[in-house]
Scaffold this motif. Structure first.
Motif, PDB file in Angstrom:
ATOM      1  N   LYS A  41       0.689  -1.103  -0.038  1.00 42.67           N
ATOM      2  CA  LYS A  41       0.041   0.272  -0.347  1.00 42.67           C
ATOM      3  C   LYS A  41       1.117   1.466  -0.036  1.00 42.67           C
ATOM      4  O   LYS A  41      -0.166   2.327  -0.807  1.00 42.67           O
ATOM      5  CB  LYS A  41      -0.741   0.371   1.275  1.00 42.67           C
ATOM      6  CG  LYS A  41      -0.019   0.032   2.771  1.00 42.67           C
ATOM      7  CD  LYS A  41      -1.206  -0.273   3.328  1.00 42.67           C
ATOM      8  CE  LYS A  41      -0.752  -0.155   4.871  1.00 42.67           C
ATOM      9  NZ  LYS A  41      -0.952  -0.359   5.944  1.00 42.67           N
ATOM     10  N   MET A  51      11.992   4.387  12.955  1.00 43.19           N
ATOM     11  CA  MET A  51      11.252   5.758  13.052  1.00 43.19           C
ATOM     12  C   MET A  51      11.063   6.780  14.838  1.00 43.19           C
ATOM     13  O   MET A  51      10.971   7.932  14.269  1.00 43.19           O
ATOM     14  CB  MET A  51       9.661   5.459  13.324  1.00 43.19           C
ATOM     15  CG  MET A  51       9.448   5.263  11.684  1.00 43.19           C
ATOM     16  SD  MET A  51       8.211   4.404  11.299  1.00 43.19           S
ATOM     17  CE  MET A  51       7.202   2.879  12.592  1.00 43.19           C
ATOM     18  N   MET A 324       8.504 -10.762  17.215  1.00 42.56           N
ATOM     19  CA  MET A 324       8.048  -9.477  15.782  1.00 42.56           C
ATOM     20  C   MET A 324       9.183  -8.804  16.293  1.00 42.56           C
ATOM     21  O   MET A 324       9.388  -7.936  16.539  1.00 42.56           O
ATOM     22  CB  MET A 324       6.856  -8.939  16.645  1.00 42.56           C
ATOM     23  CG  MET A 324       6.016 -10.507  16.560  1.00 42.56           C
ATOM     24  SD  MET A 324       3.979 -10.023  17.508  1.00 42.56           S
ATOM     25  CE  MET A 324       3.288  -9.483  16.021  1.00 42.56           C
ATOM     26  N   THR A 327      15.137  -9.635  12.108  1.00 40.03           N
ATOM     27  CA  THR A 327      15.894 -10.183  11.947  1.00 40.03           C
ATOM     28  C   THR A 327      15.089 -11.612  11.714  1.00 40.03           C
ATOM     29  O   THR A 327      15.146 -12.639  10.870  1.00 40.03           O
ATOM     30  CB  THR A 327      16.758 -10.862  12.903  1.00 40.03           C
ATOM     31  OG1 THR A 327      16.591 -10.832  14.223  1.00 40.03           O
ATOM     32  CG2 THR A 327      18.926  -9.392  12.692  1.00 40.03           C
ATOM     33  N   HIS A 390      23.186  -0.139  12.683  1.00 38.84           N
ATOM     34  CA  HIS A 390      21.800   0.666  12.169  1.00 38.84           C
ATOM     35  C   HIS A 390      21.953   1.046  10.871  1.00 38.84           C
ATOM     36  O   HIS A 390      21.862   1.040   9.604  1.00 38.84           O
ATOM     37  CB  HIS A 390      21.207   1.145  13.245  1.00 38.84           C
ATOM     38  CG  HIS A 390      20.246   1.095  13.892  1.00 38.84           C
ATOM     39  ND1 HIS A 390      20.751   0.013  15.517  1.00 38.84           N
ATOM     40  CD2 HIS A 390      19.227   0.832  14.043  1.00 38.84           C
ATOM     41  CE1 HIS A 390      19.410  -0.124  16.047  1.00 38.84           C
ATOM     42  NE2 HIS A 390      19.111   0.098  15.514  1.00 38.84           N
TER      43      HIS A 390
HETATM   44  C1  LIG Z   1       9.443   1.870  16.013  1.00 37.85           C
HETATM   45  C2  LIG Z   1       9.536   0.215  15.459  1.00 37.85           C
HETATM   46  C3  LIG Z   1      10.601   0.054  16.083  1.00 37.85           C
HETATM   47  C4  LIG Z   1      11.209  -1.074  16.066  1.00 37.85           C
HETATM   48  N1  LIG Z   1      13.128  -1.223  16.576  1.00 37.85           N
HETATM   49  C5  LIG Z   1      12.776  -2.728  15.844  1.00 37.85           C
HETATM   50  C6  LIG Z   1      14.411  -2.938  16.406  1.00 37.85           C
HETATM   51  O1  LIG Z   1      15.308  -1.864  16.778  1.00 37.85           O
HETATM   52  N2  LIG Z   1      14.715  -4.091  15.664  1.00 37.85           N
HETATM   53  C7  LIG Z   1      13.840  -5.482  15.228  1.00 37.85           C
HETATM   54  O2  LIG Z   1      14.485  -6.240  14.531  1.00 37.85           O
HETATM   55  N3  LIG Z   1      13.368  -4.730  14.823  1.00 37.85           N
HETATM   56  C8  LIG Z   1      12.427  -3.613  15.166  1.00 37.85           C
HETATM   57  N4  LIG Z   1      11.008  -3.653  15.096  1.00 37.85           N
HETATM   58  C9  LIG Z   1       9.864  -4.235  14.666  1.00 37.85           C
HETATM   59  C10 LIG Z   1      10.563  -5.020  13.075  1.00 37.85           C
HETATM   60  O3  LIG Z   1      10.432  -3.299  12.444  1.00 37.85           O
HETATM   61  C11 LIG Z   1       9.149  -6.024  12.640  1.00 37.85           C
HETATM   62  O4  LIG Z   1       9.844  -7.063  13.361  1.00 37.85           O
HETATM   63  C12 LIG Z   1       9.962  -5.888  11.155  1.00 37.85           C
HETATM   64  O5  LIG Z   1       9.393  -4.351  10.203  1.00 37.85           O
HETATM   65  C13 LIG Z   1       8.098  -7.392  10.593  1.00 37.85           C
HETATM   66  O6  LIG Z   1       9.057  -7.092   9.471  1.00 37.85           O
HETATM   67  P1  LIG Z   1       7.994  -8.457   8.616  1.00 37.85           P
HETATM   68  O7  LIG Z   1       8.132  -7.969   6.810  1.00 37.85           O
HETATM   69  O8  LIG Z   1       6.964  -8.891   8.784  1.00 37.85           O
HETATM   70  O9  LIG Z   1       6.353  -6.359   8.411  1.00 37.85           O
HETATM   71  P2  LIG Z   1       6.902  -4.903   7.538  1.00 37.85           P
HETATM   72  O10 LIG Z   1       8.189  -4.497   7.436  1.00 37.85           O
HETATM   73  O11 LIG Z   1       6.100  -4.284   9.087  1.00 37.85           O
HETATM   74  O12 LIG Z   1       6.935  -5.125   6.377  1.00 37.85           O
HETATM   75  C14 LIG Z   1       5.067  -5.072   6.016  1.00 37.85           C
HETATM   76  C15 LIG Z   1       4.461  -4.718   4.897  1.00 37.85           C
HETATM   77  O13 LIG Z   1       3.611  -4.553   4.407  1.00 37.85           O
HETATM   78  C16 LIG Z   1       2.806  -3.654   4.130  1.00 37.85           C
HETATM   79  N5  LIG Z   1       1.314  -3.734   4.004  1.00 37.85           N
HETATM   80  C17 LIG Z   1       0.404  -4.612   4.810  1.00 37.85           C
HETATM   81  N6  LIG Z   1      -0.740  -4.786   5.088  1.00 37.85           N
HETATM   82  C18 LIG Z   1      -0.926  -4.089   4.171  1.00 37.85           C
HETATM   83  C19 LIG Z   1      -1.502  -3.565   2.989  1.00 37.85           C
HETATM   84  N7  LIG Z   1      -2.854  -5.341   3.315  1.00 37.85           N
HETATM   85  N8  LIG Z   1      -2.263  -4.395   1.023  1.00 37.85           N
HETATM   86  C20 LIG Z   1      -0.668  -4.140   0.861  1.00 37.85           C
HETATM   87  N9  LIG Z   1       0.374  -3.852   1.365  1.00 37.85           N
HETATM   88  C21 LIG Z   1       0.534  -3.851   2.981  1.00 37.85           C
HETATM   89  C22 LIG Z   1       2.968  -2.076   5.150  1.00 37.85           C
HETATM   90  O14 LIG Z   1       2.670  -1.012   4.127  1.00 37.85           O
HETATM   91  C23 LIG Z   1       4.437  -2.694   5.164  1.00 37.85           C
HETATM   92  O15 LIG Z   1       5.200  -2.613   3.727  1.00 37.85           O
HETATM   93  C24 LIG Z   1      10.516  -2.369  15.661  1.00 37.85           C
HETATM   94  C25 LIG Z   1       9.071  -1.635  14.974  1.00 37.85           C
HETATM   95  C26 LIG Z   1       8.822  -1.138  15.290  1.00 37.85           C
HETATM   96  C27 LIG Z   1       6.853  -0.345  14.832  1.00 37.85           C
END
Ligand SMILES: Cc1cc2nc3c(=O)[nH]c(=O)nc-3n(C[C@H](O)[C@H](O)[C@H](O)COP(=O)(O)OP(=O)(O)OC[C@H]3O[C@@H](n4cnc5c(N)ncnc54)[C@H](O)[C@@H]3O)c2cc1C
Length: 429
Positions: A41, A51, A324, A327, A390
């Protein structure tokens, strides 16, 4: 055969989500005999760990976001569509989006997580969250608007409300955000808002568990708490946030204390971001999809889930699911890429096991806690290690340079350079 998205007659994989997990999966499938459509999206990858620095004015959003099209452009068998996925029809193998329907042979759901308010509607309505770049920009504007408001208030209680910042949740995000706010109290408030008595700004960190950074060792938790308290943050553990009254600004805690505040920053939990159409029976703890050791959603063999949205219990070291974190998402993306190619070639897939490389959190200037490969460090060296890692993990050379330059500038000037209110005031009452 040359891989080309439009002409190739290869199995079609749709990936929903170009985050940490989706991105690693894409990289594995570059130039392979599989046609891939990435749906997100947003048109950018968001480096969520930094962030809080956008929210506190240390970095601009362009430093941590990276265009997905730029990543995918050199990959001839992969296409990107900016689309929000609304529903999945597993019977017809169709993904329904706000720009139309897409048919798939294989589907990978990598939608990540959303903030979990545990059913507290008032807190959901009145808290700020930090899950997307717009959230971070809202929070940055909100913090600065509270400073502006405090200047114009004559009543003590209104000034107190404006200058009390409450961070809920003592995980890495909460700890880092509270540390950044305390740095703003120390360096930004006295410089930019000379008429305000900076000592009136109070930062509270409220954690329901017995310690902050509960996923790290006790020594790192204790050090992080000590660093925060040295910065002037009021840390309360074993304390839950209960109710918020937007009229009076009263935030009630489980220990009976009431904090007057306009700003609650909620970082107390996340839950999976599921999509309609996948049967409810596949959704389990934390609103995540139950997957097997190959990240296949139970009962639907051509649909996979990776990253935060996946709940796997087959990994011996993680019988209650993986944390969650980025890595886990990255490692699942890499393995699924390899496994999908095996599946297409009728070869056995490899089960997923997580290699925990460690974790870290920074607490303001010069201080961090860092655990990697069993080595535990705290303080200055840990802070340097945090920054180096980072920088290395950021996507794109430009972003690394921009972040590095901003950090150097912030370090020399003791300032948060991007103290800009860009969003309209969000009324919270
Ligand atoms: C503020 C913050 C700080 C963090 N700090 C750390 C850290 O220091 N170290 C660490 O290891 N982890 C950290 N995390 C956790 C880490 O960011 C997540 O574990 C990681 O992003 C998970 O990856 P993912 O690919 O599962 O999801 P995401 O990286 O969140 O990606 C999901 C993607 O799906 C897309 N999406 C969702 N729903 C839809 C839909 N219906 N249609 C189309 N697209 C969609 C979103 O736009 C996004 O681009 C942090 C998280 C946050 C919020």
């Amino acid at each position: 055969m040359k891989a080309d998205y439009h002409s190739m007659k290869a199995p079609h994989l749709i990936i929903i989500g170009g985050g940490f997990a989706g991105l690693e999966l894409i990289k594995q499938l570059r130039n392979k005999f599989i046609k891939v459509t990435v749906l997100d999206k947003n048109n950018f990858f968001n480096f969520q760990p930094l962030m809080y620095q956008v929210a506190s004015g240390g970095l601009g959003p362009d430093a941590i976001a990276y265009p997905l099209r730029k990543i995918i452009a050199p990959m001839p068998n992969i296409a990107f569509r900016m689309a929000e996925v609304l529903r999945i029809e597993t019977e017809t193998q169709t993904v329904e989006t706000n720009i139309g329907n897409f048919a798939y042979d294989y589907l990978c759901i990598a939608t990540g997580a959303q903030t979990n308010f545990f059913g507290n509607a008032a807190l959901e309505k009145y808290s700020m969250q930090l899950k997307s770049i717009p959230d971070a920009l809202d929070l940055r504007s909100d913090i600065l608007q509270e400073f502006e408001k405090a200047l114009n208030e004559s009543q003590g209680s209104q000034i107190e409300r404006a200058l009390n910042f409450v961070v809920v949740g003592g995980g890495p995000t909460g700890v880092e955000t509270a540390g950044a706010l305390a740095e703003m109290k120390k360096n930004v408030l006295p410089a930019d808002y000379k008429e305000i008595d900076a000592q009136k700004m109070q930062v509270h960190l409220i954690e329901a568990a017995p310690r902050v950074l509960a996923a790290m060792s006790e020594i790192s938790s204790a050090k992080a708490k000590q660093f925060l308290e040295k910065l002037g943050v009021h840390v309360q553990v074993n304390t839950a946030v209960q109710q918020y009254n937007p009229e009076t600004g009263d935030l009630s805690l489980s220990n009976g204390q009431v904090i007057k505040t306009d700003t609650i920053i909620w970082s107390a939990g996340v839950k999976g971001k599921t999509i309609a159409g996948i049967p409810d029976t596949s959704v389990t703890k934390g609103n995540r999809y139950q997957v097997n050791e190959y990240n296949q959603i139970e009962g639907i063999n051509n649909v996979f889930a990776i990253g935060d949205i996946a709940y796997m219990t087959t990994d011996k070291a993680y019988p209650n699911g993986h944390p969650m974190v980025a890595t886990v998402a990255q490692q699942q993306g890499v393995l699924l890429g390899k496994n999908l190619l095996k599946l297409i070639n009728n070869q056995p897939m490899k089960p997923f096991t997580y290699l925990n490389l460690g974790s870290m959190a920074t607490v303001g200037r010069h201080k961090a806690v860092f655990e990697i490969f069993g080595v535990k460090m705290q303080g200055y060296i840990a802070w340097l290690g945090w920054m180096f890692l980072h920088l290395m993990l950021l996507v794109g050379f430009r972003n690394r340079i921009v972040v590095l330059l901003n950090w150097v500038w912030n370090y020399i000037s003791y300032q948060r350079a991007i103290r800009i209110i860009t969003r309209p005031f969000i009324p919270k009452q």
